[in-house]
Design an enzyme around this catalytic site. Structure first.
Site, PDB file in Angstrom:
ATOM      1  N   GLY A 296     100.871   4.830  19.754  1.00 46.50           N
ATOM      2  CA  GLY A 296     101.032   5.209  18.360  1.00 46.50           C
ATOM      3  C   GLY A 296      99.921   4.622  17.508  1.00 46.50           C
ATOM      4  N   CYS A 297      99.805   5.134  16.287  1.00 50.87           N
ATOM      5  CA  CYS A 297      98.721   4.709  15.400  1.00 50.87           C
ATOM      6  C   CYS A 297      98.871   3.255  14.966  1.00 50.87           C
ATOM      7  CB  CYS A 297      98.650   5.635  14.189  1.00 50.87           C
ATOM      8  SG  CYS A 297     100.255   5.936  13.392  1.00 50.87           S
ATOM      9  N   TYR A 298     100.010   2.904  14.389  1.00 50.51           N
ATOM     10  CA  TYR A 298     100.222   1.519  13.978  1.00 50.51           C
ATOM     11  C   TYR A 298     100.122   0.552  15.160  1.00 50.51           C
ATOM     12  CZ  TYR A 298     101.900   2.933   9.304  1.00 50.51           C
ATOM     13  OH  TYR A 298     101.998   3.431   8.033  1.00 50.51           O
TER      14      TYR A 298
ATOM     15  N   THR B  88      98.407   0.702  17.827  1.00 48.61           N
ATOM     16  CA  THR B  88      97.016   0.528  18.239  1.00 48.61           C
ATOM     17  C   THR B  88      96.303  -0.454  17.333  1.00 48.61           C
ATOM     18  OG1 THR B  88      96.893   2.758  19.184  1.00 48.61           O
ATOM     19  CG2 THR B  88      94.816   1.704  18.584  1.00 48.61           C
ATOM     20  N   SER B  89      96.439  -0.260  16.018  1.00 53.22           N
ATOM     21  CA  SER B  89      95.750  -1.131  15.064  1.00 53.22           C
ATOM     22  C   SER B  89      96.258  -2.562  15.132  1.00 53.22           C
ATOM     23  CB  SER B  89      95.926  -0.580  13.642  1.00 53.22           C
ATOM     24  OG  SER B  89      97.273  -0.715  13.203  1.00 53.22           O
TER      25      SER B  89
END
Length: 290
Positions: free
Chosen positions: A149-151, A153-154
């Site tokens: 997911g995006c969050y 990953t960051s």
């Protein structure tokens, strides 16, 4: 790979066109087949005019798909639908799934957070979490890769190396994240209308965001014990982009410079992760570049 196969649904069109844009210009990939649901029968240029210069096949219904020229599959379906689709695909295909359907190893946890039963438990056993910079060797051998997911990953890219090196404590981790609106997909939603998000910012999914178990799964793997985080996501009035700010407790005897140097060493050879120079980090314009 000689061919790529795409499963498309209107709710994840943003992810879809990003993949098409990247792979259409990739030296080792060729797009031979694209499928769609509501957009079946249409050309890519009619849906995304900015891709008009690409020589792409017309999108067809999945029931008419011929896999004979396909080596790899990228699935861009809503959560809860990919499991059934992948079960019916030929076993020789390499698959990258962009939904959350195979990210959580614990099936009971998936059912708790996504509100539906897991329909492919056998496939879940072979799925590999696709955070390349952390699990590159495992991904090389995988047939089914669950795209992160995006969050998560960051958040995991900076925290996992620091935890693995015992430079930060595993408790009291606070995460404040900001995201652009395109991460919610292309479907019509009142909360994502221009008049609702313009000139403002708001927190959402407080204490119950679906990415929490994914974040905690990755951090717990490194810590080899249960890790819980305090995570608050916010929606920003911009089309894309994300920033996550993490607050951690430094281990005894460790300095902020130690954290910086370790992250710089870990990612010095990574093409898609850039650790800014310390001086650049104080520049707003420089930080916005990454």
């Amino acid at each position: 790979y000689a061919g790529c196969f795409y499963i498309l649904d209107a709710t994840d069109l943003f992810s879809f066109w990003q993949i098409v844009r990247l792979l259409a210009n990739h030296p080792y990939f060729g797009i031979t087949l694209m499928t769609a649901d509501r957009k079946a029968g249409q050309s890519m240029e009619s849906v995304f005019p900015h891709l008009i210069t690409q020589d792409l096949p017309k999108m067809i219904s999945i029931k008419d798909a011929d896999f004979s020229s396909v080596d790899a599959v990228f699935c861009c379906l809503p959560h809860g639908t990919t499991q059934d689709i992948i079960k019916g695909l030929p076993r020789e295909l390499k698959i990258v799934d962009l939904s959350a359907d195979f990210r959580l190893r614990d099936i009971a946890e998936y059912e708790e957070w996504y509100g539906q039963p897991h329909s492919a438990p056998d496939l879940q056993k072979e799925a590999v979490y696709g955070l390349t910079e952390i699990l590159r060797n495992e991904i090389r051998k995988a047939r089914l890769v669950a795209n992160p997911g995006c969050y998560p990953t960051s958040i995991q890219l900076p925290l996992v190396p620091l935890m693995k090196a015992f430079l930060i404590e595993h408790t009291n981790i606070i995460i404040d994240s900001k995201s652009g609106v395109s991460g919610a997909g292309r479907g019509a939603k009142e909360a994502n209308l221009y008049s609702e998000i313009a000139e403002g910012i708001y927190a959402y999914g407080v204490t119950r965001h679906r990415h929490v178990p994914e974040i905690e799964q990755g951090l717990s793997d490194v810590a080899q014990s249960k890790v819980t985080v305090s995570f608050t996501p916010h929606l920003m009035p911009m089309s894309r982009g994300m920033q996550s700010t993490m607050y951690v407790e430094i281990s005894p005897g460790v300095t902020v410079d130690d954290l910086y140097e370790h992250l710089r060493d870990c990612y010095k050879d990574e093409e898609f992760v850039k650790v800014l120079d310390k001086k650049s980090c104080s520049s707003h314009s420089e930080c916005q570049r990454f």
